[in-house]
Design a protein around this motif. Sequence first.
Motif: not given
Length: 371
Positions: A13-30, A96-107
């Motif tokens: 809700s804070l950092a939707p995965l739709m915001l991430k850069e195309p090659q960024d593997p954000s989301g559920l990791q393991l 493990v969950y990661a939020a990378h470029t989607n968190l970078d862009k998020a308001q």
Amino acid sequence: MTTGTELIHQIESLAPLMLKEPQDPSGLQLGDPTQPVHKIMVTLDVRPEVVAEAIAANVDFIFAHHPVMFHPARNLDTRDPQNKMYADLLSHHITVYAAHTNLDKAQGGMNDWLAEKIGLQDIQVLASQEPDQLYKFVVFTPLENADQMRHALGDAGAGMLGNYSHASFTGAGQGRFLPENHANPTIGAIGKAETVQESRIEFLIRRTQLTTMVATMRANHPYEEPAFDLIPLANTAPSIGLGRIGNLPEPVTVQALAQQIKHDFGLSGLRYVSPDPSKLVQKVAVIGGDAGKFYPNALKAHADVLITGDVYYHTAHDMLAAGLNVIDPGHHIESIVKTKMTALIQQWAVQFHWDVTCISSQLSTDPFRFI
């Protein structure tokens, strides 16, 4: 009982995965997000020493800014430290969950945290993309369910208007329906027409929130088949994108700003590029991580100085030739995620009555040392 799925829902809700850069593997990791979560650790990087720290602290969910798996494993030979780390996480049932470029862009995300730490005012998006599409989200619900629905959607991020949250409009009316065979009506009976006093609840939401809001609505609606509308609007939401730009309260020299950043982020050293270190600057752009390639955006926005990490040698020459002042405090200043995200998860725990504990990793994952 709180599950990883509930926590992930709030993160996205804070950092939707739709915001991430195309090659960024954000989301559920393991791991398995449906398992119960009791203790959460926030870290910048997931490294073997961090995993050992998490195991010792009985952590069952790790939130990281940097994804664990930038590159797929070629094999699962656990003599390799990276593979052994995966095995340790799985054997101790740690999700493990990661939020990378989607968190970078998020308001309210990474680059806003950095801009605020630097002390910028009048903060705007730097490397903006197309403005996010606004929708009117309308849901019809029984009168007695209206308060629950308004709170649930507002808590999930619907109805954000400037500095106001939970903004909505509610009207009253009559809903009519006829349950057909195989229906399982909450109100009424099969084959009998029903009239119900209902509330029409309206929120403004972003396109990037659509999936989250529909899921939240369904989870809080008593009906088997809720009635709702998603109406695209001509007006747009503020732009989204990497980086922020704003103004310092007072002009300072490039060298003084570099010293301030070194102090404020607790650095033992940093690099800077400047045609004239004694020049006064006030308009500052900041992009966390490795973002030297965006220096043309800083020039276009008339920034006096760009703050970003991992600036390449030849790019630094180009920046210097263009007359741009650049401060490189390194990639690790993004460790601000540990305090900011921990506080946010603790806030969610109170808000949603989660029986969880959230801690920050106490280890530095910065691989560089200065002498």
